[in-house]
Design an enzyme around this catalytic site. Structure first.
Site, PDB file in Angstrom:
ATOM      1  N   ASP A   1      29.091  42.237  36.058  1.00  0.00           N
ATOM      2  CA  ASP A   1      29.001  41.127  37.014  1.00  0.00           C
ATOM      3  C   ASP A   1      30.417  40.669  37.352  1.00  0.00           C
ATOM      4  O   ASP A   1      31.139  40.174  36.495  1.00  0.00           O
ATOM      5  CB  ASP A   1      28.193  39.972  36.410  1.00  0.00           C
TER       6      ASP A   1
ATOM      7  N   ARG B   1      31.132  38.462  39.880  1.00  0.00           N
ATOM      8  CA  ARG B   1      31.110  37.251  40.691  1.00  0.00           C
ATOM      9  C   ARG B   1      31.973  36.136  40.103  1.00  0.00           C
ATOM     10  O   ARG B   1      32.093  36.004  38.896  1.00  0.00           O
ATOM     11  CB  ARG B   1      29.669  36.750  40.846  1.00  0.00           C
TER      12      ARG B   1
END
Length: 203
Positions: free
Chosen positions: A126, A128
């Site tokens: 991930d 983000r």
């Protein structure tokens, strides 16, 4: 990070008329959107969601994930509550971009799970970031949130910028035969807080 407010317009939807606030990251050129509904209070908890862009789920109705179901349910919940917000962040594919997401899907078609596929492409599970949410929330006047999410990283991101998360509201919708394994991986490997009790299935 430099986030610049650009403009606000009305956004009629099946659930009512939202206001759409446009923001630009002047360092990366990425454009983000805040949707608001009703009157937001800086003193009372506001129902809201941080939603990362998912072209396949949000616009193309993909059943490989739960993103589109979550977005629509969040908008409906906000409209029924009478007020709320959604921060729509341009972080396709958990930050790897659309074309790399398609590459990851190709690997998943061959047996990799969603985390393994990203890692096989040389990316973290991930990528983000959430540092852009502070100026966006400041602009729309939100300080206390009832956050619709299953992702503990989003709760942590809110708290780190001084936003009080009064309540985490589970958002478990859209489970189907195409995304059961994906949802299990999000729970077991990415730490998403999900339980069978909260799931709404889609045929």
């Amino acid at each position: 990070m430099s986030i610049k407010y650009v403009a606000t317009s009305k956004l009629p939807t099946p659930w009512g008329v939202f206001a759409m606030h446009g923001f630009e990251d002047t360092e990366t050129g990425k454009e983000h959107v805040a949707l608001t509904f009703g009157s937001l209070s800086s003193d009372e908890p506001v129902l809201g969601r941080i939603h990362s862009e998912c072209l396949t789920g949000d616009a193309l109705f993909s059943l490989r994930c739960d993103c589109g179901f979550q977005l629509q349910t969040a908008m409906q919940n906000i409209a029924e509550t009478g007020s709320g917000f959604i921060l729509y962040l341009r972080q396709e594919g958990r930050g790897i971009g659309l074309l790399n997401k398609i590459r990851a899907y190709e690997l998943q078609d061959k047996g990799a799970n969603t985390v393994e596929a990203n890692e096989q492409l040389g990316f973290p599970a991930d990528m983000r970031k959430y540092d852009m949410i502070q100026p966006m929330l400041e602009k729309i006047g939100v300080k206390h949130v009832r956050l619709m999410t299953n992702n503990p990283r989003k709760v942590k991101a809110m708290k780190e910028i001084g936003i009080e998360v009064v309540e985490r509201v589970p958002l478990q919708v859209g489970k189907n035969r195409y995304n059961e394994a994906y949802l299990k991986t999000k729970s077991t490997e990415l730490g998403h807080m999900m339980s069978e009790y909260h799931f709404t299935d889609e045929e």
